[in-house]
Design an enzyme around this catalytic site. Structure first.
Site, PDB file in Angstrom:
ATOM      1  N   ASP A 191      59.837 -55.681  79.106  1.00 28.43           N
ATOM      2  CA  ASP A 191      58.588 -55.432  79.829  1.00 28.43           C
ATOM      3  C   ASP A 191      58.408 -56.433  80.963  1.00 28.43           C
ATOM      4  O   ASP A 191      57.988 -56.081  82.059  1.00 28.43           O
ATOM      5  CB  ASP A 191      57.380 -55.494  78.886  1.00 28.43           C
ATOM      6  CG  ASP A 191      56.074 -55.321  79.655  1.00 28.43           C
ATOM      7  OD1 ASP A 191      55.892 -54.242  80.257  1.00 28.43           O
ATOM      8  OD2 ASP A 191      55.271 -56.258  79.702  1.00 28.43           O
ATOM      9  N   SER A 201      54.149 -50.204  78.674  1.00 30.48           N
ATOM     10  CA  SER A 201      54.113 -51.653  78.889  1.00 30.48           C
ATOM     11  C   SER A 201      53.130 -52.314  77.922  1.00 30.48           C
ATOM     12  O   SER A 201      53.464 -53.294  77.238  1.00 30.48           O
ATOM     13  CB  SER A 201      53.721 -51.926  80.350  1.00 30.48           C
ATOM     14  OG  SER A 201      53.394 -53.269  80.556  1.00 30.48           O
ATOM     15  N   ARG A 205      58.406 -53.205  88.861  1.00 24.10           N
ATOM     16  CA  ARG A 205      57.385 -52.214  89.229  1.00 24.10           C
ATOM     17  C   ARG A 205      56.448 -52.780  90.288  1.00 24.10           C
ATOM     18  O   ARG A 205      56.018 -52.086  91.208  1.00 24.10           O
ATOM     19  CB  ARG A 205      56.581 -51.805  87.979  1.00 24.10           C
ATOM     20  CG  ARG A 205      57.348 -50.884  87.047  1.00 24.10           C
ATOM     21  CD  ARG A 205      56.676 -50.793  85.687  1.00 24.10           C
ATOM     22  NE  ARG A 205      55.311 -50.302  85.778  1.00 24.10           N
ATOM     23  CZ  ARG A 205      54.334 -50.584  84.910  1.00 24.10           C
ATOM     24  NH1 ARG A 205      54.580 -51.346  83.860  1.00 24.10           N
ATOM     25  NH2 ARG A 205      53.129 -50.084  85.073  1.00 24.10           N
TER      26      ARG A 205
HETATM   27  N1  URA Z   1      48.897 -54.183  81.807  1.00 22.86           N
HETATM   28  C1  URA Z   1      50.151 -54.269  81.306  1.00 22.86           C
HETATM   29  O1  URA Z   1      50.422 -55.058  80.409  1.00 22.86           O
HETATM   30  N2  URA Z   1      51.099 -53.463  81.830  1.00 22.86           N
HETATM   31  C2  URA Z   1      50.845 -52.585  82.813  1.00 22.86           C
HETATM   32  O2  URA Z   1      51.753 -51.896  83.225  1.00 22.86           O
HETATM   33  C3  URA Z   1      49.538 -52.514  83.335  1.00 22.86           C
HETATM   34  C4  URA Z   1      48.579 -53.316  82.796  1.00 22.86           C
END
Ligand code: URA
Ligand code: CA
Length: 436
Positions: A161, A183, A168
């Site tokens: 992540d 995520s 991203r």
């Molecule tokens: N919070 C997160 O942890 N991930 C995301 O993609 C958006 C908000």
């Protein structure tokens, strides 16, 4: 398996298998799949989406990219809570002790603040002596002795992540609901709790501005949680204005203890009872959320929640006296009241702007490694619908310098729109999303 073929399949609207998604995540985490291929895949997902099975498979692959916390040796059903990020949102600091006082085990990993929303770990660090970095053994010991613990997320949790989010961020693929759901839920699944209550914020102060989007994200996350074997509920709550009245780290800790003493802002208190009722019910300590809410309200009214807060803070090395004497928290040298230059009723509040004011005063960070000033922020005095007179104090700024306080004051004034008639107040909770 060829990465090229998987990207093309998603680009053309096909469905990827769990094995294919696992392969992508594994190779990317290991560094054998380059950023440009993952970026192309993420953009394909942005346009083509993921179905429920794909979203769950992606989430599980991300969760398993690092350590999966094993909380099974802790007593009872462990429950976690996650907020998608609000302004003046200190619910964790109120809620965790309240539900722990009802016998629910809370073993929580929290994040630091980024952008206009604060992070629980930063807030906790404003308590003198409080330690947010505990070894695994210390974490378990605190949960066992105090019934709860809240620590910072360790580096080993969800490395996929971390890498995917950074990518991203620079490829315009953050605002994609299945990727957001994966995520958030990958970190919750890796955190190890058996039940999860999600607070999905909706409104101009949240990253999801409208109810339809908030509902879609809530449903996606509940589906992932249930498919992954965790009891999951999402509460969609309003963020068209700050939730509480304090924005800033030490100021929010003060607001949390005031709330646990039964004298907190009404909307913050109410949301804690709603979320708490869901947590107590998921943990099997109440037969339904309504009974759970009544138990949490009793823990609040009796002062057991505040006592639990003291036990918890002491167990993590902090000064428990801040619960009764919040003056012990760090204080900013400059205080500047902001006074209204007009009269009327508050018809709109730019919560995001107020969060940014606090960040610019030093309470939050723009970049991940920026330092924060735990002392600064603001206390707001008005809610949607409040009546205001000329010269009335609408906020109190806590700043490191006169200059910063004056700059903040101008932005605070601009965040409020006044009108001749009170506007309709939005509901605090729009809906609760449960498993189908
Ligand atoms: N919070 C997160 O942890 N991930 C995301 O993609 C958006 C908000
Ligand atoms: Ca939070």
């Amino acid at each position: 398996m060829r990465v090229y073929d998987l990207i093309r399949k998603k680009r053309d609207g096909g469905e990827l298998s769990a094995a294919e998604l696992e392969f992508l995540v594994k190779e990317y985490t290991a560094g054998t799949l380059p950023d440009y291929q993952m970026a192309a895949f993420l953009m394909a997902v942005f346009f083509r989406g993921l179905n429920a099975a794909e979203t769950t498979a992606l989430t599980l692959a991300m969760a398993h990219s690092g350590e999966m916390a094993d909380l099974s040796s802790l007593p009872g059903i462990t429950v976690d809570k996650h907020s998608t990020g609000g302004v003046a949102d200190t619910t964790t600091l109120v809620l965790a002790p309240l539900v722990a006082a009802c016998g629910v085990t809370v073993a929580k990993m929290s994040g630091r603040g980024l952008g206009h929303t604060g992070g629980t770990v930063d807030k906790l660090e404003s308590i003198p002596g409080f330690r947010t970095a505990l070894s695994r053994q210390e974490f378990f010991d605190v949960v066992k002795t105090a019934g709860m613990a809240v620590v910072g997320q360790s580096g080993e949790l969800c490395p996929a992540d971390k890498k995917m989010y950074a990518l991203r961020d620079v490829t315009a693929t953050v605002d994609c609901l299945p990727l957001i759901a994966a995520s958030i839920m990958s970190k919750k699944l890796a955190g190890g709790s058996q039940a999860i209550v999600l607070d999905v914020k909706c409104g101009r102060g949240a990253f999801l501005k409208d109810l339809a989007q908030a509902r879609e994200l809530a449903r996606a996350m509940v589906a992932i949680g249930e498919r992954a074997g965790r009891k999951t509920v999402a509460v969609i709550s309003d963020m068209s204005q700050p939730l509480g009245m304090a924005i800033g780290n030490a100021l929010e800790v003060r607001e949390a203890v005031t709330t646990l003493a039964g004298k907190g802002p009404q909307r913050l208190t109410d949301l804690c009872l709603t979320l708490g009722g869901e947590m107590v019910a998921l943990a099997g300590r109440a037969s339904d959320p309504g009974q759970g809410r009544a138990l949490v309200a009793e823990a609040l009214a009796s002062g057991r929640g505040l006592e639990q807060f003291e036990r918890w803070v002491a167990a993590q090395g902090g000064d428990p006296a801040v619960a009764r004497e919040p003056e012990r928290l760090p204080q900013a040298p400059v205080r500047l009241p902001v006074r209204s230059q007009a009269e009327g009723y508050v018809i709109a509040v730019e919560a995001e702007r107020l969060g940014l004011v606090a960040m610019e005063l030093g309470a939050g960070r723009q970049r991940k490694d920026d330092p924060v000033d735990l002392r600064v922020g603001l206390e707001v005095r008005l809610e949607l619908g409040s009546r205001v007179e000329v010269g009335q104090e609408i906020a109190l700024i806590h700043a490191a310098s006169e200059q910063q306080a004056r700059e903040a004051a101008a932005s605070v004034l601009a965040a409020y729109s006044l009108g001749p008639k009170p506007a309709e107040r939005p509901p605090l909770v729009y809906e609760v999303v449960r498993a189908a």
